[in-house]
Scaffold this active site. Sequence first.
Site, short mmCIF file in Angstrom:
data_model
loop_
_atom_site.label_atom_id
_atom_site.label_comp_id
_atom_site.label_asym_id
_atom_site.label_seq_id
_atom_site.Cartn_x
_atom_site.Cartn_y
_atom_site.Cartn_z
N ASP A 3 -9.43 2.49 4.56
CA ASP A 3 -9.42 2.99 3.19
C ASP A 3 -10.89 3.08 2.74
O ASP A 3 -11.80 2.58 3.41
CB ASP A 3 -8.58 2.11 2.27
CG ASP A 3 -8.11 2.91 1.04
OD1 ASP A 3 -8.74 3.93 0.72
OD2 ASP A 3 -7.12 2.52 0.41
C1 BGC Z 1 -7.30 4.93 -2.08
C2 BGC Z 1 -6.58 5.76 -1.05
C3 BGC Z 1 -7.16 7.14 -0.99
C4 BGC Z 1 -8.66 7.03 -0.73
C5 BGC Z 1 -9.35 8.38 -0.60
C6 BGC Z 1 -8.80 4.99 -1.96
O1 BGC Z 1 -9.43 4.41 -3.03
O2 BGC Z 1 -6.86 3.59 -1.97
O3 BGC Z 1 -5.21 5.81 -1.36
O4 BGC Z 1 -6.52 7.90 -0.02
O5 BGC Z 1 -9.25 6.33 -1.80
O6 BGC Z 1 -9.40 9.05 -1.79
#
Ligand code: BGC
Length: 732
Positions: A290
């Site tokens: 993530d």
């Molecule tokens: C979130 C994810 C997301 C990623 C990219 C993160 O902060 O937890 O769900 O896909 O950002 O935007």
Amino acid sequence: MKLLTDKQKAAIDELLEKMTLEEKIGQMNQISPSIVGGFDVSFEELIEMMTDGRISKEEFGRLMAGAKQDFHDDVNRAGGLSSVLVSDPEVINSLQKIAVEQTRLGIPLIIGFDVIHGFRTVVPIALAEAGTFEPELFEKTGRIAAKESRASGIAWHFAPMLDISRDARWGRISEGPGEDPYLASVFAKARIRGLQNDDENPENYVAACLKHYVAYGACESGRDYNTTSMAKSMLHNTYLPPFKAAVEEGAATVMASFNDLNGVPCTVNNYTLRKILKEDYGFEGFVVSDANAIRECIIHGIAEDEQDAAVKAASAGMDMDMGTWIYSKELKSAVESGKLDITCIDEAVRRILGIKMRLGLFEKPYVTEEEMHRYDKLPEEHLAHALEVAEKSIVLLKNNDVLPLKKTAKISLTGALADMPEEVLGSWAISGRADDCVTILQGLKNAGADVSYHPCCGPEGEIDEAEVKAAVLDGDVIIAVVGEFASMSGEASSRADISLPGRQQELLKMLLDSKKPVIAVLMNGRPLALSWESEHVPAILECWHLGVQMGNAVANVLFGDVNPGGKLTCTFPAMTGQCPMYYNTPKTGRPASKSKFTSRYLDAPLEPVYPFGYGLSYTNFKYSDMDIQEEKDCLKVSVVLENTGDRDGSETVQLYMHDVSASIVRPVKEMKGFSKEYLKAGESRKVTITLSKDQMGFYDDDAIYHLEDGRFIIYIGGNSKECLKQEININF
Ligand code: BGC
């Protein structure tokens, strides 16, 4: 997505032979463009300014539109980038051009984006959509989103979000299919089919990314990013099933979650990544972290420094770094100094190249001018789908003979949310446009309603008493659109109080004082504590954040052109202190009852206000004649369902099971099947649901699956609380 052909496999081998270590590591690097100016403060400061209210969201958006971005072209040209998080098709084409035409090996980028509930055609949030209990819709949502985003050059969706969430305080409950592992698994499989469908033409599909792997929804006290801790039996029985189901359906990629699980952040978790996902489930795609999560391992306190974090992540099977550049900076020296085995890198690159090939990116890295503008105007078919899902997601929570409304009713509409286009989109609808949105006010007008509008108050701010006075004078019936702004759910939006925010309950009281019928239309991204509302407001419609067609869908249901049939995918507690509250809770030795020494609170009711699976209709359904036929590998559970009212309608027949005595404590009830039925007024039908015997077991604390002989109670009914039941003895 087609599987890799032998020719493609050989091409990957050939590429790996040719690649330098730097180029391999480049394939493991996913980035967002850096913001390098365009305003007077730093980007981080700007975000803080928006968060603490010094500038509005609109002002932030305006400043960002003028922001200067660095796409790291030089790094791209040197083969140092694999994926970029962007959505503008012109930008995407220009980045691809560098990757394909100016790098040594011409490997295309895979462009990833958060497409959680629709790309341009934003449909209801997943928590709502899952409540339609119609896998065909989940699939079609995926197919439409895939086509729309692919036409912009986006071939990878950071979706579906499959976190089981049982705590309504957690803002991200809005992004997933709710609290039940069975429903979430059905949702997962259908969504994967839709996103990755096996069409010949790559223009029609994308790679899905299952997130957030794993147990993120169990973050302690519902506070986002918080720690999680659970027995392996709980992990395997409750939190893993939707991921397992999606992998079985062929999901291409997985995103690890931010949380630590039993002390090990999921970003560097050998057990969940290598052992469960890659070895046990046989997952062949790649895993991405993530955003910034590899660096956060240092803050978690399990990595000394960036190199330590990189080595721990790559060794655990983390194939791609999202956003930190740490792999780029650290992996080469880690391999050269012997801290990391090169096989970890080769394996990651093989997986990443495999997905790029299966997506057809080597053959068609660019989008044409025609494709870029194909969805400027949303196609009728997509809008019709958005409307259908929105209508079917609406849950009728209460109705004291107020609904449906007559077309001639004089309506007084209140609540600021009724006229805020961007709010209907809900959380994580980055590519949705306010211009496409139909608000509830607009929907009522489109339906030809006789409506006057007085905002009175929103989720924040004061009540305009003059408007309330005007509102109660104006109509024969009052609709109050109350709930949460889209930003009150989603990431980093946990709430310590899940009652109606701000002064909206007071608004309802003032409206009820008029003695006119009041309908509460809820717009929200999580279960709300509606104890008072459920007692005092004569009709309540749970409308969630329903996407671009919200207003039309709500109007159709209010007027009875559509009979509501949505069901709750999560329990609605009476008060926040009961969280986490969910129907499939393990049996205690002292189940809650009125007597004192049982598992209960002194100051809260025993039951939730609305249970999982609940939802009324403008007609009534009667269940009778339950029957179970045992066959060799399954039980055929049937019931006679009768529409006893005078309207056609739909009902989701739900099958639950309870293992009466087992070697570990089992849930009081577990959903094992469902069937959505459409019945004409007066019609009755025998509905049969198959319960495979394989589904009747559970994982123990060593993650071993057991099927244990003995007594089971089988339940069938219209929600998790009100069911017919029968006991049966099974010898597997
Ligand atoms: C979130 C994810 C997301 C990623 C990219 C993160 O902060 O937890 O769900 O896909 O950002 O935007």
